[in-house]
Write a protein that holds these residues in place. Structure first.
Motif, PDB file in Angstrom:
ATOM      1  N   PHE A 303       0.812  -1.229   0.000  1.00  0.00           N
ATOM      2  CA  PHE A 303       0.000   0.000   0.000  1.00  0.00           C
ATOM      3  C   PHE A 303       0.844   1.278   0.000  1.00  0.00           C
ATOM      4  N   ALA A 304       1.785   1.377   0.933  1.00  0.00           N
ATOM      5  CA  ALA A 304       2.534   2.643   1.030  1.00  0.00           C
ATOM      6  C   ALA A 304       3.392   2.871  -0.213  1.00  0.00           C
ATOM      7  N   ILE A 305       4.059   1.834  -0.690  1.00  0.00           N
ATOM      8  CA  ILE A 305       4.879   2.012  -1.898  1.00  0.00           C
ATOM      9  C   ILE A 305       3.969   2.290  -3.098  1.00  0.00           C
ATOM     10  N   GLY A 306       2.848   1.612  -3.158  1.00  0.00           N
ATOM     11  CA  GLY A 306       1.891   1.839  -4.253  1.00  0.00           C
ATOM     12  C   GLY A 306       1.417   3.280  -4.265  1.00  0.00           C
ATOM     13  N   ASP A 307       1.055   3.792  -3.088  1.00  0.00           N
ATOM     14  CA  ASP A 307       0.585   5.193  -3.002  1.00  0.00           C
ATOM     15  C   ASP A 307       1.692   6.147  -3.419  1.00  0.00           C
ATOM     16  N   ALA A 308       2.910   5.877  -2.950  1.00  0.00           N
ATOM     17  CA  ALA A 308       4.030   6.765  -3.295  1.00  0.00           C
ATOM     18  C   ALA A 308       4.257   6.750  -4.807  1.00  0.00           C
ATOM     19  N   ASN A 309       4.187   5.575  -5.401  1.00  0.00           N
ATOM     20  CA  ASN A 309       4.393   5.481  -6.853  1.00  0.00           C
ATOM     21  C   ASN A 309       3.306   6.194  -7.638  1.00  0.00           C
ATOM     22  N   LYS A 310       2.108   6.186  -7.076  1.00  0.00           N
ATOM     23  CA  LYS A 310       1.008   6.869  -7.766  1.00  0.00           C
ATOM     24  C   LYS A 310       1.117   8.377  -7.592  1.00  0.00           C
ATOM     25  N   GLY A 311       2.012   8.843  -6.720  1.00  0.00           N
ATOM     26  CA  GLY A 311       2.210  10.277  -6.554  1.00  0.00           C
ATOM     27  C   GLY A 311       1.358  10.882  -5.450  1.00  0.00           C
ATOM     28  N   ILE A 312       1.184  10.157  -4.346  1.00  0.00           N
ATOM     29  CA  ILE A 312       0.357  10.670  -3.241  1.00  0.00           C
ATOM     30  C   ILE A 312       0.905  12.003  -2.715  1.00  0.00           C
ATOM     31  N   ALA A 313       2.224  12.201  -2.842  1.00  0.00           N
ATOM     32  CA  ALA A 313       2.840  13.420  -2.293  1.00  0.00           C
ATOM     33  C   ALA A 313       2.795  14.583  -3.286  1.00  0.00           C
ATOM     34  N   ARG A 314       2.259  14.332  -4.474  1.00  0.00           N
ATOM     35  CA  ARG A 314       2.260  15.397  -5.487  1.00  0.00           C
ATOM     36  C   ARG A 314       1.161  16.409  -5.185  1.00  0.00           C
ATOM     37  N   PRO A 315       1.517  17.711  -5.143  1.00  0.00           N
ATOM     38  CA  PRO A 315       0.474  18.717  -4.899  1.00  0.00           C
ATOM     39  C   PRO A 315      -0.580  18.636  -6.010  1.00  0.00           C
ATOM     40  N   LYS A 316      -1.844  18.600  -5.578  1.00  0.00           N
ATOM     41  CA  LYS A 316      -2.930  18.379  -6.546  1.00  0.00           C
ATOM     42  C   LYS A 316      -3.195  19.630  -7.391  1.00  0.00           C
ATOM     43  N   ASN A 317      -2.789  20.804  -6.856  1.00  0.00           N
ATOM     44  CA  ASN A 317      -3.129  22.055  -7.545  1.00  0.00           C
ATOM     45  C   ASN A 317      -2.242  22.353  -8.761  1.00  0.00           C
ATOM     46  N   VAL A 318      -1.233  21.528  -9.007  1.00  0.00           N
ATOM     47  CA  VAL A 318      -0.333  21.812 -10.135  1.00  0.00           C
ATOM     48  C   VAL A 318      -0.672  20.871 -11.295  1.00  0.00           C
ATOM     49  N   PRO A 319      -0.959  21.441 -12.478  1.00  0.00           N
ATOM     50  CA  PRO A 319      -1.256  20.554 -13.609  1.00  0.00           C
ATOM     51  C   PRO A 319      -0.038  19.724 -14.011  1.00  0.00           C
ATOM     52  N   GLU A 320      -0.279  18.612 -14.678  1.00  0.00           N
ATOM     53  CA  GLU A 320       0.799  17.707 -15.157  1.00  0.00           C
ATOM     54  C   GLU A 320       1.887  18.534 -15.839  1.00  0.00           C
ATOM     55  N   THR A 321       3.141  18.299 -15.474  1.00  0.00           N
ATOM     56  CA  THR A 321       4.210  19.165 -15.997  1.00  0.00           C
ATOM     57  C   THR A 321       4.748  18.683 -17.345  1.00  0.00           C
ATOM     58  N   ASN A 322       4.566  17.420 -17.619  1.00  0.00           N
ATOM     59  CA  ASN A 322       4.915  16.885 -18.928  1.00  0.00           C
ATOM     60  C   ASN A 322       6.348  17.202 -19.371  1.00  0.00           C
ATOM     61  N   LEU A 323       7.304  16.947 -18.496  1.00  0.00           N
ATOM     62  CA  LEU A 323       8.698  17.310 -18.823  1.00  0.00           C
ATOM     63  C   LEU A 323       9.266  16.407 -19.922  1.00  0.00           C
ATOM     64  N   LYS A 324      10.127  16.997 -20.731  1.00  0.00           N
ATOM     65  CA  LYS A 324      10.656  16.248 -21.875  1.00  0.00           C
ATOM     66  C   LYS A 324      12.179  16.239 -21.914  1.00  0.00           C
ATOM     67  N   LYS A 325      12.774  17.333 -21.385  1.00  0.00           N
ATOM     68  CA  LYS A 325      14.229  17.442 -21.527  1.00  0.00           C
ATOM     69  C   LYS A 325      14.861  17.684 -20.153  1.00  0.00           C
ATOM     70  N   ILE A 326      15.902  16.942 -19.869  1.00  0.00           N
ATOM     71  CA  ILE A 326      16.550  17.065 -18.563  1.00  0.00           C
ATOM     72  C   ILE A 326      18.053  17.308 -18.748  1.00  0.00           C
ATOM     73  N   GLY A 327      18.600  18.185 -17.905  1.00  0.00           N
ATOM     74  CA  GLY A 327      20.044  18.439 -17.940  1.00  0.00           C
ATOM     75  C   GLY A 327      20.675  17.857 -16.689  1.00  0.00           C
ATOM     76  N   ILE A 328      21.810  17.188 -16.848  1.00  0.00           N
ATOM     77  CA  ILE A 328      22.486  16.617 -15.678  1.00  0.00           C
ATOM     78  C   ILE A 328      23.885  17.214 -15.598  1.00  0.00           C
ATOM     79  N   LEU A 329      24.217  17.775 -14.455  1.00  0.00           N
ATOM     80  CA  LEU A 329      25.531  18.392 -14.285  1.00  0.00           C
ATOM     81  C   LEU A 329      26.412  17.425 -13.505  1.00  0.00           C
ATOM     82  N   GLY A 330      27.504  17.018 -14.114  1.00  0.00           N
ATOM     83  CA  GLY A 330      28.387  16.048 -13.471  1.00  0.00           C
ATOM     84  C   GLY A 330      28.118  14.668 -14.037  1.00  0.00           C
TER      85      GLY A 330
END
Ligand SMILES: NC(=O)c1ccc[n+]([C@@H]2O[C@H](COP(=O)([O-])OP(=O)(O)OC[C@H]3O[C@@H](n4cnc5c(N)ncnc54)[C@H](O)[C@@H]3O)[C@@H](O)[C@H]2O)c1
Length: 728
Positions: A303-330
């Motif tokens: 249950f707890a891992i399932g909830d975390a994976n589903k994004g239980i901690a994600r603020p509900k007021n922010v629409p899906e961010t749909n990120l596409k590009k990521i930069g990694i330093l190092g």
């Protein structure tokens, strides 16, 4: 729930649970299934039955919500036994109904779902490599309680059945066919029904291998049934089970009752006819249901891992961010791993280091080369085609130029653990990215709020703490700085979901949650060493308590030198001398006086001979002479686990942790706190809060403050409260 049709004398009992992504066994579905099966059995026009599913998967197993209810509500053995026996009696009735039953497996058939297949007389599966077939119950502290422990070994023999039952190994249809779990593989659903029909018409009066007809023609269990490839009493059977028990105890130290119960159910059950065997299985199943281990494992691992994976901690007021590009330093150890998992998730990745050669490292281990090597082995294992691997690799652009970061939605910094360097790369990267881009730091020790001072947009600054090796470790600890916004958190959780890892979210503090509590395990081991406790005993106590490795061993692996650096930094930041914190004296002595920095420098608490096996350094007893009287291992186990759990409570009370579930999930996934406990807080419930407080008071009397229970814990103990409402 169930679609029932009859065509040309064959009834099709097809599962289709509305409102559920997959079919599961629960009170409602079982009663609908029972009704449909009884209808087919009673109908004289029906010659045979196919069991199938309208969904993409067959039946994914028992509804864990139902099992959890059974574990929480029924601590009374007799009622639980009566409740669980029902499944076995029902499936046995179907199996002996006289009409042929064929399981038509078009997708996942797991746990109770596969037990439905086992009670069927014939099993046909569509050949989809993504389909999983198996009995994974032992992974959550249970056993297959609807005949799995009895039918599987009777069908395939002990040698094949043992790992499937004890480790919960899941097989593809092709492997399931090879191992004898299913009878036939087909290419499509249509072929499956055609094959089922053919089999039914050719086997109108089926008998399971473990059954026979008595004089009156009734189907009864065989009294002299021979298990394929060696009966339980045969030398081969004994060979499998007896050392198996010893091996199991060696591996689990008796901490996981499910595996032992499975061994016992198989051993006892295979010596009697199936009807009696199923009662034996129900008895062991009951013993597990009322054991806190299953409760804890289901609560946290499912249950707890399932909830975390589903994004239980994600603020509900922010629409899906749909990120596409990521930069990694190092492009070092961590950056390369983060690049790999991000490219696998389909993101465009910019991998920046100080030079292009560093980012590429075509002759080294890290950089883009890291992904190239991992993908090579994935292709060799058949997980990806060469073409797919090339596509994934092409997503990673190595660079030494900040300008390539333009258009990135998210940056993750994984440069050396140095405040000034981190400040510089933050500024340089921010000059290239949009106002809305989020900047994450993978620092393992530096407080996020402090690091965010270098940022022009501290609301977009967040901690994204990965664990090493990134491609294997499932957890990411997200750290909220004082000014981190909901938007930054939402973007981070969306990212973690994309890379299929589990997030926990904590508030900023020294060591965050995971490093701080993990550190108590290594520190306690070092304190024990300094007291003159035998280092072999210390290591064995850690493992016997269920930790994956001994405390000195893991301290060496993460490096004593690193611990020294972290403690030095903390000394500068807080003014508290390292000698005054647990483990500090030993760390200082090992680094400053003995020059033994841990595994990286090939000498620490252990010796690491070239090409040989590591062993505890002989010099330890010279540095810390052994006490004449050594403590009992149970006492040491308690000391090691209580210490970690108590630090978790402090993190919860100080607001570092934002939820109990994060505490439990993080402790298991980040540093390997034993899964059978359900995590650090579930462990306290298991001990009982009042007992835990009493133990800690006793420990504090000898070892000091670090064991003092918090005021809130005392209050909980006095009021009979617990973390999860478990009565003790
Ligand atoms: N090693 C771990 O287990 C672990 C776990 C969690 C977090 N972390 C943290 O992750 C970070 C990186 O650790 P690591 O073990 O990967 O270190 P590492 O030494 O393997 O890699 C650091 C990389 O950063 C590069 N670098 C230095 N300056 C740079 C710059 N200006 N621009 C771009 N790249 C630059 C270096 O060339 C090197 O390749 C640290 O903050 C560390 O605390 C490490």
């Amino acid at each position: 729930m169930i679609k029932y049709t009859v065509e040309e004398g064959i009834a099709n009992v097809s599962w289709n649970m509305e409102g559920y992504p997959m079919n599961v066994l629960n009170d409602q579905s079982i009663s609908a299934f029972k009704e449909a099966m009884e209808k087919a059995i009673a109908d004289s026009e029906v010659k045979g039955i196919t069991i199938s599913s309208e969904k993409d998967s067959f039946i994914a197993g028992a509804d864990l919500k139902m099992l959890q209810k059974l574990t929480v509500e029924n601590t009374d053995m007799k009622t639980t036994f009566e409740n669980t026996k029902v499944f076995n009696m029902l499936f046995r009735k179907f199996e002996t109904c006289g009409k042929p039953i064929v399981a038509c497996i078009n997708g996942h058939a797991l746990g109770g779902g596969f037990e439905v297949c086992l009670m069927s007389h014939y099993r046909i599966a569509v050949n989809n490599p993504k389909t999983k077939i198996g009995l994974p119950e032992s992974k959550i502290g249970l056993l297959p309680g609807a005949g799995g422990t009895q039918r599987l070994p009777r069908m395939v023999g002990l040698e094949i059945a043992a790992p499937l039952l004890l480790e919960g190994t899941e097989l593809s249809p092709e492997n399931a066919l090879k191992q004898g779990l299913i009878n036939e593989l087909v290419a499509s659903k249509e072929e499956m029904f055609a094959a089922a029909k053919k089999w039914i018409l050719a086997n109108l009066s089926p008998l399971q291998a473990w059954d026979e007809r008595d004089k009156k023609g009734n189907i009864v269990g065989k009294t002299n049934f021979k298990v394929p490839n060696g009966n339980i009493q045969s030398p081969k059977g004994a060979q499998l089970l007896l050392p198996g028990t010893a091996l199991l105890m060696g591996k689990t130290y008796g901490n996981y009752p499910a595996q032992l119960a499975i061994m016992k159910a198989v051993y006892e059950g295979l010596q009697v006819p199936i009807d009696k065997a199923l009662v034996i299985e129900s008895r062991y199943f009951t013993s597990l249901l009322i054991n806190p281990v299953a409760k804890n494992m289901i609560r946290t691992l499912f249950f707890a891992i399932g909830d975390a994976n589903k994004g239980i901690a994600r603020p509900k007021n922010v629409p899906e961010t749909n990120l596409k590009k990521i930069g990694i330093l190092g492009a070092g150890m961590m950056g390369s791993g983060i690049a790999y998992v991000s490219a696998l998730a389909g993101l465009e990745v910019v991998l920046k280091d100080t030079t292009l050669e560093n980012a590429e490292r075509s002759s080294g281990v890290y950089g883009k080369e890291y992904s190239r090597n991992l993908l090579k082995s994935q292709v060799a294992k058949g997980r990806y085609s060469q073409e797919q691997a090339e596509g994934i690799l092409a997503k990673i652009k190595p660079t030494d130029n900040y300008e390539d970061l333009k258009g990135c939605d998210l940056i993750i910094e994984a440069v050396f653990e140095n405040r000034e360097l981190k400040a510089k790369v933050t500024k340089d990267a921010e000059a290239q990215i949009a106002e809305t881009a989020v900047f994450g730091s993978n620092t393992s020790t530096l407080p996020i709020t402090g690091l965010s001072e270098a940022s022009a947009r501290p609301a977009n600054f967040i901690g994204i703490h990965f664990f090493s090796p990134v491609d294997k470790m499932p957890l990411v600890e997200v750290i909220m700085g004082k000014q981190t916004s909901d938007y930054a958190l939402a973007m981070t959780i969306d990212y973690i979901k994309k890379i299929k890892k589990t997030p926990i979210v904590v508030n900023d503090s020294r060591g965050f949650y995971t490093s701080r509590c993990f550190g108590t395990y290594t520190a306690e081991g070092m304190e024990m060493l300094a007291e003159g406790i035998n280092p072999i005993l210390i290591e064995n106590a850690g493992k016997a308590a269920g930790m994956p490795v001994g405390s000195l061993d893991v301290a060496d692996a993460v490096s004593i030198e690193l611990a020294y650096k972290v403690m030095k930094q903390s000394e500068i930041d807080t003014g508290v001398k390292m000698e005054h914190i647990a483990g500090g004296k030993v760390v200082k002595h090992f680094v400053e006086t003995l020059g033994r920095g841990g595994k990286v420098s090939k000498k620490g608490f252990y010796e690491y001979p070239e090409g040989g096996k590591k062993y505890l350094w002989e010099g330890l007893s010279e540095q810390y002479p052994l006490k004449s009287e050594q403590p009992n291992i149970e006492f040491l186990k308690k000391r090691l686990l209580h210490r970690q759990a108590l630090e978790t409570v402090r993190c919860l009370e100080e607001g570092v942790l934002r939820s109990k579930a994060d505490a439990d999930v993080g402790s298991i996934l980040a540093w390997g706190f034993p899964a059978y406990t359900g995590g650090t807080l579930s462990y306290i419930d298991m001990v009982g809060v009042a007992q835990f407080v009493k133990d800690c008071d006793e420990l504090a009397a000898t070892y000091g403050e670090r064991f003092s229970p918090t005021a809130r814990l005392r209050e909980m103990a006095a009021n009979g409260e617990s973390f999860y409402g478990v009565k003790k």
